[in-house]
Motif scaffolding. Sequence first.
Motif, PDB file in Angstrom:
ATOM      1  N   GLN A 141       0.865  -1.177   0.000  1.00 30.93           N
ATOM      2  CA  GLN A 141       0.000   0.000   0.000  1.00 30.93           C
ATOM      3  C   GLN A 141       0.904   1.230   0.000  1.00 30.93           C
ATOM      4  N   ASP A 142       0.685   2.146  -0.900  1.00 31.70           N
ATOM      5  CA  ASP A 142       1.556   3.312  -1.010  1.00 31.70           C
ATOM      6  C   ASP A 142       1.538   4.177   0.244  1.00 31.70           C
ATOM      7  N   LEU A 143       0.444   4.155   0.990  1.00 34.20           N
ATOM      8  CA  LEU A 143       0.353   4.992   2.188  1.00 34.20           C
ATOM      9  C   LEU A 143       1.427   4.641   3.206  1.00 34.20           C
ATOM     10  N   HIS A 144       1.969   3.441   3.133  1.00 39.32           N
ATOM     11  CA  HIS A 144       3.052   3.030   4.029  1.00 39.32           C
ATOM     12  C   HIS A 144       4.224   4.011   3.973  1.00 39.32           C
ATOM     13  N   TYR A 145       4.428   4.642   2.822  1.00 38.08           N
ATOM     14  CA  TYR A 145       5.571   5.530   2.627  1.00 38.08           C
ATOM     15  C   TYR A 145       5.260   6.990   2.955  1.00 38.08           C
ATOM     16  N   PHE A 146       3.979   7.321   3.185  1.00 43.99           N
ATOM     17  CA  PHE A 146       3.562   8.722   3.260  1.00 43.99           C
ATOM     18  C   PHE A 146       3.256   9.156   4.690  1.00 43.99           C
ATOM     19  N   PRO A 147       3.899  10.215   5.185  1.00 48.97           N
ATOM     20  CA  PRO A 147       3.582  10.737   6.519  1.00 48.97           C
ATOM     21  C   PRO A 147       2.574  11.885   6.463  1.00 48.97           C
ATOM     22  N   PHE A 148       1.584  11.766   5.589  1.00 48.07           N
ATOM     23  CA  PHE A 148       0.557  12.808   5.520  1.00 48.07           C
ATOM     24  C   PHE A 148      -0.812  12.149   5.341  1.00 48.07           C
ATOM     25  N   ARG A 149      -1.829  12.853   5.776  1.00 48.74           N
ATOM     26  CA  ARG A 149      -3.190  12.361   5.797  1.00 48.74           C
ATOM     27  C   ARG A 149      -4.134  13.538   5.504  1.00 48.74           C
ATOM     28  N   GLU A 191      13.919 -15.494  -1.914  1.00 51.14           N
ATOM     29  CA  GLU A 191      15.226 -16.142  -2.036  1.00 51.14           C
ATOM     30  C   GLU A 191      16.192 -15.343  -2.906  1.00 51.14           C
ATOM     31  N   GLY A 192      15.697 -14.713  -3.965  1.00 51.85           N
ATOM     32  CA  GLY A 192      16.575 -14.007  -4.889  1.00 51.85           C
ATOM     33  C   GLY A 192      16.968 -12.614  -4.460  1.00 51.85           C
ATOM     34  N   GLY A 193      16.435 -12.142  -3.328  1.00 54.21           N
ATOM     35  CA  GLY A 193      16.721 -10.787  -2.882  1.00 54.21           C
ATOM     36  C   GLY A 193      15.596  -9.838  -3.263  1.00 54.21           C
ATOM     37  N   VAL A 194      15.608  -8.668  -2.650  1.00 49.62           N
ATOM     38  CA  VAL A 194      14.574  -7.666  -2.853  1.00 49.62           C
ATOM     39  C   VAL A 194      15.232  -6.310  -3.049  1.00 49.62           C
ATOM     40  N   ASN A 195      14.669  -5.497  -3.930  1.00 50.08           N
ATOM     41  CA  ASN A 195      15.213  -4.171  -4.176  1.00 50.08           C
ATOM     42  C   ASN A 195      14.971  -3.226  -3.004  1.00 50.08           C
ATOM     43  N   LYS A 196      15.808  -2.215  -2.896  1.00 52.33           N
ATOM     44  CA  LYS A 196      15.719  -1.218  -1.834  1.00 52.33           C
ATOM     45  C   LYS A 196      14.344  -0.575  -1.813  1.00 52.33           C
ATOM     46  N   MET A 197      13.803  -0.440  -0.633  1.00 54.24           N
ATOM     47  CA  MET A 197      12.513   0.203  -0.365  1.00 54.24           C
ATOM     48  C   MET A 197      11.313  -0.595  -0.886  1.00 54.24           C
ATOM     49  N   PHE A 198      11.529  -1.797  -1.408  1.00 59.03           N
ATOM     50  CA  PHE A 198      10.417  -2.617  -1.896  1.00 59.03           C
ATOM     51  C   PHE A 198       9.792  -3.381  -0.720  1.00 59.03           C
ATOM     52  N   HIS A 199       9.149  -2.640   0.176  1.00 59.47           N
ATOM     53  CA  HIS A 199       8.468  -3.266   1.298  1.00 59.47           C
ATOM     54  C   HIS A 199       7.166  -3.895   0.816  1.00 59.47           C
ATOM     55  N   GLY A 200       6.762  -4.946   1.474  1.00 57.99           N
ATOM     56  CA  GLY A 200       5.520  -5.624   1.129  1.00 57.99           C
ATOM     57  C   GLY A 200       4.668  -5.860   2.355  1.00 57.99           C
ATOM     58  N   ILE A 201       3.373  -6.081   2.134  1.00 50.09           N
ATOM     59  CA  ILE A 201       2.454  -6.360   3.233  1.00 50.09           C
ATOM     60  C   ILE A 201       2.793  -7.708   3.851  1.00 50.09           C
ATOM     61  N   GLN A 202       2.796  -7.751   5.164  1.00 53.18           N
ATOM     62  CA  GLN A 202       3.170  -8.980   5.872  1.00 53.18           C
ATOM     63  C   GLN A 202       1.976  -9.877   6.177  1.00 53.18           C
ATOM     64  N   ILE A 265      10.019   2.305   7.780  1.00 59.50           N
ATOM     65  CA  ILE A 265      10.360   2.988   6.530  1.00 59.50           C
ATOM     66  C   ILE A 265      10.943   4.360   6.819  1.00 59.50           C
ATOM     67  N   GLU A 266      10.498   5.009   7.892  1.00 56.86           N
ATOM     68  CA  GLU A 266      11.093   6.307   8.252  1.00 56.86           C
ATOM     69  C   GLU A 266      12.570   6.140   8.567  1.00 56.86           C
ATOM     70  N   LYS A 267      12.917   5.119   9.327  1.00 57.00           N
ATOM     71  CA  LYS A 267      14.325   4.895   9.683  1.00 57.00           C
ATOM     72  C   LYS A 267      15.170   4.634   8.441  1.00 57.00           C
ATOM     73  N   GLU A 268      14.626   3.863   7.508  1.00 56.77           N
ATOM     74  CA  GLU A 268      15.380   3.532   6.307  1.00 56.77           C
ATOM     75  C   GLU A 268      15.550   4.752   5.396  1.00 56.77           C
ATOM     76  N   VAL A 269      14.472   5.485   5.180  1.00 56.94           N
ATOM     77  CA  VAL A 269      14.525   6.644   4.284  1.00 56.94           C
ATOM     78  C   VAL A 269      15.383   7.757   4.867  1.00 56.94           C
ATOM     79  N   THR A 270      15.189   8.072   6.131  1.00 56.70           N
ATOM     80  CA  THR A 270      15.967   9.159   6.730  1.00 56.70           C
ATOM     81  C   THR A 270      17.431   8.765   6.881  1.00 56.70           C
ATOM     82  N   GLY A 271      17.692   7.484   7.145  1.00 56.67           N
ATOM     83  CA  GLY A 271      19.080   7.034   7.236  1.00 56.67           C
ATOM     84  C   GLY A 271      19.815   7.211   5.924  1.00 56.67           C
ATOM     85  N   LEU A 272      19.133   6.883   4.837  1.00 60.25           N
ATOM     86  CA  LEU A 272      19.714   7.037   3.508  1.00 60.25           C
ATOM     87  C   LEU A 272      19.918   8.510   3.171  1.00 60.25           C
TER      88      LEU A 272
END
Length: 303
Positions: A141-149, A191-202, A265-272
Motif C-alpha cells: 500500500q503506497d500509504l506506508h511511505y507517506f507521513p501525511f493524511r 530467495e533471490g533478494g529484494v530491491n531497496k525500499m520494496f516493502h511488502g504487506i506482511q 520505513i522512516e528509519k530507512e529513508v531518513t538514514g539514507l
Amino acid sequence: MEQSRAAPRLQIVLGHLGRPSARDIVGHPTSGTISSASFHPQQFQNEFEKICRKEVKPLGLTVMRDVTISKSEYAHGEKMITKVQDFQEDKELFRYCTLPEILKYVECFTGPNIMAMHTMLINKPPDAGNCKKTSRHPLHQDLHYFPFRPSDLIVCAWTAMEPINRNNGCLVVLPGTHRGSLKPHDYPKWEGGVNKMFHGIQDYEENTARVHLVMEKGDTVFFHPLLIHGSGRNKTQGFRKAISCHFASADCHYINVKGTSQENIEKEVTGLANKLYGLANTMDLKDIWMFRARLVKGERTNL
C-alpha cells in the motif's frame, strides 16, 4: 472544473476495479488515452536516457538499480537504471505532473489545491534468464511511505509509456482493499533478494481476487493509497516503462509516524538521506516529503 462530466468517466476505471473476477481486464483510461498533443513518451524516454548517461543531474533526483544488476554487466545507459524518482526539478519529466488531462481527474480526489508529492519513472528490468525474479514488486500500500493524511485526499496517476501486460509485468491490484486500513509492511523473504525500499504487506488474505491491468501506451489508472497492489515479473527481453505521480490535496497535514507501523520505513529513508547529504541524523520523514512536494494547481494551503 466540470465535476458532473468527470465523475461518470472515472467510473470506467473504478468499475473495473470492483469486478469480482480475477481474470485479466483492460485498464481503460478515463477518457481515451492521453492526448498525443501533450503526452510525448519519447520525450520522457529521451530525458530518462540523458539522466542515465549523466548528461543531466536534476537536484534531488534518486536513481535506483535492480539488486542483481552489477556495474560490470552494464557500464552505462538505461539498462543500468531501473527507476528514477523525485524528478520535481527536472523540467521535462515534471511536465507529466502538470498535464491538464491528468489534473482534471486528480482534482476529483484532491479538490482544487493540488500538490505533486512523489514522482517516478519506472524502467522495469527483464527477468528473462534471471532465476531470482527480482523485477517483481511485492504487494503493498503506497500509504506506508507517506507521513501525511487523510488518505482519501491522496491519489496516484500511473501512465503506461508503452503497451503493458502480464508478460512484461503489469500492475496487479486487489479490488476493494482501499476500504481497509494500513497494514504492517517489511521486506518479503524472497530467495533471490529484494530491491531497496520494496516493502511488502506482511499479512493479507492470499485468496483475495486479483486483477491484472493490461494497458496500452498512454493509458492511465488512478488509485487510492490504501489499494493493495504490486507487479509481476518482466518475462520479456526488454525494459518496461511507466511514469507516475502521487498527488495530494494541499489541505492534507503531516503526521508523526514514530511508534506506528511506518516507523521502519522512516528509519530507512531518513538514514539514507542523512548519509547522502552528510547530515547528522537531523532529518525526519516530514522534512523529506516537504522537500519533494511541489504545488501544481491552486494554493499551497498546508503541505
